[in-house]
Motif scaffolding. Structure first.
Motif, PDB file in Angstrom:
ATOM      1  N   SER A 149       0.843  -1.197   0.000  1.00 22.64           N
ATOM      2  CA  SER A 149       0.000   0.000   0.000  1.00 22.64           C
ATOM      3  C   SER A 149       0.874   1.242   0.000  1.00 22.64           C
ATOM      4  O   SER A 149       2.065   1.190   0.328  1.00 22.64           O
ATOM      5  CB  SER A 149      -0.916   0.025   1.231  1.00 22.64           C
ATOM      6  N   LEU A 166      -4.227   0.405  -2.424  1.00 23.41           N
ATOM      7  CA  LEU A 166      -3.930  -1.001  -2.170  1.00 23.41           C
ATOM      8  C   LEU A 166      -3.528  -1.651  -3.489  1.00 23.41           C
ATOM      9  O   LEU A 166      -4.253  -1.564  -4.483  1.00 23.41           O
ATOM     10  CB  LEU A 166      -5.152  -1.712  -1.577  1.00 23.41           C
ATOM     11  N   SER A 197      -4.627  -1.631  -8.880  1.00 22.29           N
ATOM     12  CA  SER A 197      -4.725  -1.008  -7.555  1.00 22.29           C
ATOM     13  C   SER A 197      -6.109  -0.413  -7.351  1.00 22.29           C
ATOM     14  O   SER A 197      -6.742   0.047  -8.311  1.00 22.29           O
ATOM     15  CB  SER A 197      -3.672   0.100  -7.397  1.00 22.29           C
TER      16      SER A 197
END
Length: 296
Positions: A149, A166, A197
């Protein structure tokens, strides 16, 4: 009489006898009928029958023939996530479990516990002690993996525009994202971008922990514990206030504020209700009611 005398329901067996020209018969044709000339026995139903071979002279031989029951259909959840397990069952106990592709899913030989190893499909077989079997298809769905992250802090002290990204997901796929803000659980649905992501936006300062994502197959990632701590931007340095005082009544008061941060706004306050947002405000002319302390 020679040949296999124990078969599974639905199978056949060829019996023979060294003496030619005889005929075959069964004492239980509803269980194991036999072709009178061929000697082929069919397993119709579970049970036992006596198969008789009779010569033209009336002499005969007998053998006991067993039809074993097929196991019932495999029950239990046949869809599992990578890294998870489930248990399969069969009402006919005492058999063994097998997986055709243990690289995709393994199964406990005696327990029926199915473990998802990798995404894909395999065939699971349950075999009874008599060698009768039943199969079922099993699907292993992929489990998402969070590889890391990163974050951006809010841009000002009064806005909630921080973000947490993330990484490690499948581009274009929707995920249910769960995390904890402080002690409050939060759930939202996001779609991964082209980089794989998902970006959580509109975040205030605080501590964010326990991130998980769940894909459309219902498989949930391992917990990315964090914490991710978002903070306000650093405050500006304390300004230094100055002026050209002391002054005589009727003169011009020039106020100054110096600050090393740059890009800031100012707020002055002083006697007689004075206020200003300028860095260098002035009051002209000044009078006795303007005397006092000015702050910025």
């Amino acid at each position: 009489i020679t040949g296999v005398t124990s078969i599974c329901q639905g199978e056949t067996s060829l019996l023979s006898d060294a003496t030619a020209s005889g005929t075959w018969s069964s004492t239980a044709p509803g269980i194991a009928p036999v072709g009178s000339m061929s000697g082929i026995v069919s397993g119709l139903a579970p049970g036992t029958a006596n198969i008789k071979y009779t010569t033209p002279e009336g002499c005969y031989a007998l053998t006991t023939f067993v039809v074993n029951p097929l196991p019932a259909a495999i029950t239990g959840t046949r869809v599992v996530c990578e890294g998870a397990s489930t248990t399969l069952f069969n009402s006919l106990t005492g058999g063994l479990w097998l997986s055709a592709a243990p690289a995709i899913a393994t199964i406990g030989a005696s327990t029926g516990v199915l473990a998802g190893i990798a995404a894909g499909t395999t065939v699971v077989t349950y075999v009874t002690a008599a060698g009768c079997s039943v199969t079922a298809s099993v699907t292993v769905n992929p489990t998402p993996v969070l590889t890391g992250s990163n974050f951006t802090n809010p841009t000002t002290c009064v806005t909630s525009d921080g973000t947490i990204t993330l990484r490690g997901l499948v581009a274009g796929q929707a995920y249910t994202v769960n995390y904890t803000f402080g002690s409050t659980p939060v759930t939202l649905v996001l779609t991964a971008g082209v980089s794989g992501s998902v970006i959580i936006t509109g975040l205030a300062i605080g501590t964010y922990t326990n991130f998980t994502v769940t894909n459309l197959s219902g498989c949930t990632s391992a917990v990315l514990a964090g914490p991710v701590v978002l903070v306000n931007p650093a405050p500006p340095t304390v300004p230094v206030a100055g002026s050209n005082s002391p002054l005589c009544d009727g003169a011009e008061l020039d106020l100054t504020a110096t600050d090393a941060t740059g890009g800031v706004t100012y707020s002055w306050a002083g006697p007689a209700g004075f206020s200003s947002t300028l860095q260098y405000p002035l009051i002209s002319p000044v009078h006795l009611n303007n005397a006092g302390t000015y702050t910025v």
